[in-house]
Design a protein around this motif. Structure first.
Motif, mmCIF file in Angstrom:
data_model
loop_
_atom_site.group_PDB
_atom_site.id
_atom_site.type_symbol
_atom_site.label_atom_id
_atom_site.label_comp_id
_atom_site.label_asym_id
_atom_site.label_seq_id
_atom_site.Cartn_x
_atom_site.Cartn_y
_atom_site.Cartn_z
ATOM 1 N N MET A 124 0.848 -1.176 0.000
ATOM 2 C CA MET A 124 0.000 0.000 0.000
ATOM 3 C C MET A 124 0.890 1.235 0.000
ATOM 4 S SD MET A 124 -3.014 0.872 2.735
ATOM 5 C CE MET A 124 -4.189 -0.259 2.054
ATOM 6 N N LYS A 125 0.537 2.205 -0.816
ATOM 7 C CA LYS A 125 1.321 3.443 -0.918
ATOM 8 C C LYS A 125 0.440 4.653 -0.630
ATOM 9 C CE LYS A 125 4.539 1.508 -4.120
ATOM 10 N NZ LYS A 125 5.901 1.846 -4.237
ATOM 11 N N ALA A 126 1.056 5.702 -0.112
ATOM 12 C CA ALA A 126 0.350 6.949 0.191
ATOM 13 C C ALA A 126 0.985 8.088 -0.597
ATOM 14 C CB ALA A 126 0.439 7.255 1.685
ATOM 15 N N HIS A 127 0.138 9.011 -1.030
ATOM 16 C CA HIS A 127 0.621 10.185 -1.753
ATOM 17 C C HIS A 127 -0.251 11.385 -1.394
ATOM 18 C CE1 HIS A 127 2.218 12.775 -4.829
ATOM 19 N NE2 HIS A 127 0.986 13.013 -5.233
ATOM 20 N N VAL A 128 0.394 12.528 -1.164
ATOM 21 C CA VAL A 128 -0.307 13.785 -0.913
ATOM 22 C C VAL A 128 -0.088 14.688 -2.119
ATOM 23 C CG1 VAL A 128 -0.494 15.829 0.548
ATOM 24 C CG2 VAL A 128 0.003 13.607 1.584
ATOM 25 N N ASP A 129 -1.168 15.152 -2.710
ATOM 26 C CA ASP A 129 -1.095 16.105 -3.827
ATOM 27 C C ASP A 129 -0.861 17.494 -3.239
ATOM 28 O OD1 ASP A 129 -1.526 17.919 -5.891
ATOM 29 O OD2 ASP A 129 -3.229 16.820 -6.709
ATOM 30 N N LYS A 130 0.367 17.985 -3.373
ATOM 31 C CA LYS A 130 0.748 19.274 -2.779
ATOM 32 C C LYS A 130 -0.021 20.450 -3.387
ATOM 33 C CE LYS A 130 4.330 18.181 -0.142
ATOM 34 N NZ LYS A 130 4.581 18.706 1.165
ATOM 35 N N ASP A 131 -0.452 20.322 -4.635
ATOM 36 C CA ASP A 131 -1.208 21.408 -5.269
ATOM 37 C C ASP A 131 -2.610 21.528 -4.695
ATOM 38 O OD1 ASP A 131 0.923 22.091 -6.942
ATOM 39 O OD2 ASP A 131 0.279 20.678 -8.487
ATOM 40 N N THR A 132 -3.131 20.426 -4.167
ATOM 41 C CA THR A 132 -4.491 20.406 -3.627
ATOM 42 C C THR A 132 -4.515 20.632 -2.120
ATOM 43 O OG1 THR A 132 -5.107 18.855 -5.381
ATOM 44 C CG2 THR A 132 -6.612 19.029 -3.525
ATOM 45 N N GLY A 178 2.681 15.946 3.949
ATOM 46 C CA GLY A 178 3.445 15.074 3.069
ATOM 47 C C GLY A 178 3.544 13.703 3.688
ATOM 48 N N GLU A 179 3.923 12.745 2.887
ATOM 49 C CA GLU A 179 4.074 11.396 3.408
ATOM 50 C C GLU A 179 5.484 11.227 3.974
ATOM 51 O OE1 GLU A 179 4.847 11.668 -0.896
ATOM 52 O OE2 GLU A 179 2.996 12.021 0.178
ATOM 53 N N ILE A 180 5.567 10.622 5.141
ATOM 54 C CA ILE A 180 6.854 10.320 5.757
ATOM 55 C C ILE A 180 7.495 9.167 4.995
ATOM 56 C CG2 ILE A 180 8.005 9.474 7.840
ATOM 57 C CD1 ILE A 180 5.680 10.750 9.438
ATOM 58 N N LYS A 181 6.685 8.176 4.693
ATOM 59 C CA LYS A 181 7.122 7.006 3.944
ATOM 60 C C LYS A 181 6.138 6.801 2.814
ATOM 61 C CE LYS A 181 8.091 4.842 8.333
ATOM 62 N NZ LYS A 181 7.594 3.909 9.275
ATOM 63 N N GLU A 182 6.622 6.485 1.637
ATOM 64 C CA GLU A 182 5.719 6.218 0.524
ATOM 65 C C GLU A 182 4.945 4.926 0.766
ATOM 66 O OE1 GLU A 182 6.144 5.197 -4.104
ATOM 67 O OE2 GLU A 182 7.270 6.942 -3.436
ATOM 68 N N SER A 183 5.634 3.912 1.318
ATOM 69 C CA SER A 183 4.968 2.645 1.620
ATOM 70 C C SER A 183 4.333 2.732 2.999
ATOM 71 C CB SER A 183 5.960 1.493 1.587
ATOM 72 O OG SER A 183 6.386 1.258 0.277
ATOM 73 N N VAL A 184 3.055 2.406 3.062
ATOM 74 C CA VAL A 184 2.315 2.461 4.318
ATOM 75 C C VAL A 184 2.575 1.173 5.088
ATOM 76 C CG1 VAL A 184 0.005 2.575 5.334
ATOM 77 C CG2 VAL A 184 0.526 3.893 3.264
ATOM 78 N N PRO A 185 3.059 1.282 6.343
ATOM 79 C CA PRO A 185 3.223 0.064 7.147
ATOM 80 C C PRO A 185 1.870 -0.608 7.355
ATOM 81 C CG PRO A 185 4.205 1.974 8.241
ATOM 82 C CD PRO A 185 3.452 2.478 7.052
ATOM 83 N N GLU A 186 1.870 -1.919 7.373
ATOM 84 C CA GLU A 186 0.607 -2.645 7.525
ATOM 85 C C GLU A 186 -0.128 -2.241 8.799
ATOM 86 O OE1 GLU A 186 -0.688 -7.253 7.315
ATOM 87 O OE2 GLU A 186 0.869 -6.569 5.941
ATOM 88 N N CYS A 245 -4.530 15.011 8.478
ATOM 89 C CA CYS A 245 -3.965 13.680 8.191
ATOM 90 C C CYS A 245 -2.872 13.276 9.179
ATOM 91 C CB CYS A 245 -3.528 13.547 6.741
ATOM 92 S SG CYS A 245 -2.320 14.724 6.163
ATOM 93 N N PRO A 246 -1.916 14.156 9.532
ATOM 94 C CA PRO A 246 -0.935 13.705 10.525
ATOM 95 C C PRO A 246 -1.534 13.520 11.917
ATOM 96 C CG PRO A 246 -0.455 15.958 9.864
ATOM 97 C CD PRO A 246 -1.549 15.456 8.980
ATOM 98 N N SER A 247 -2.637 14.205 12.200
ATOM 99 C CA SER A 247 -3.269 13.990 13.502
ATOM 100 C C SER A 247 -3.980 12.637 13.542
ATOM 101 C CB SER A 247 -4.244 15.121 13.838
ATOM 102 O OG SER A 247 -5.409 15.061 13.037
ATOM 103 N N ILE A 248 -4.421 12.150 12.381
ATOM 104 C CA ILE A 248 -5.082 10.842 12.300
ATOM 105 C C ILE A 248 -4.057 9.724 12.150
ATOM 106 C CG2 ILE A 248 -6.591 9.394 10.869
ATOM 107 C CD1 ILE A 248 -8.173 11.961 10.210
ATOM 108 N N CYS A 249 -3.049 9.944 11.322
ATOM 109 C CA CYS A 249 -2.082 8.888 10.997
ATOM 110 C C CYS A 249 -0.643 9.432 11.003
ATOM 111 C CB CYS A 249 -2.427 8.272 9.647
ATOM 112 S SG CYS A 249 -1.446 6.820 9.250
ATOM 113 N N PRO A 250 -0.094 9.673 12.189
ATOM 114 C CA PRO A 250 1.262 10.248 12.268
ATOM 115 C C PRO A 250 2.368 9.301 11.813
ATOM 116 C CG PRO A 250 0.456 9.677 14.449
ATOM 117 C CD PRO A 250 -0.699 9.485 13.499
#
Length: 62
Positions: free
Chosen positions: A1-9, A33-41, A16-21
């Motif tokens: 699983m990968k995460a991406h934040v669209d900086k333009d949007t 921004g994403e700390i890691k591109e791959s989301v830990p399980e 998001c960091p308060s929900i998933c730091p």
């Protein structure tokens, strides 16, 4: 699983960091921004919650 934040949007609300730091952080540009591109399980559910909670739909987790 990968995460991406669209900086333009992203509006830099900080939700998001308060929900998933483990995956997201606020960066020097005031946007999230994403700390890691791959989301830990162990963070998969909260990463999806952050995606669903983003008020401007700037997050994609797949």
């Amino acid at each position: 699983m990968k995460a991406h934040v669209d900086k333009d949007t992203c509006v830099g609300c900080g939700l998001c960091p308060s929900i998933c730091p483990d995956v997201f952080e606020m960066q020097d540009d005031g946007k999230a921004g994403e700390i890691k591109e791959s989301v830990p399980e162990s963070a998969a559910d909260t990463a999806k919650e952050a995606e669903d909670s983003c008020p401007v739909n700037a997050i994609e987790v797949e």
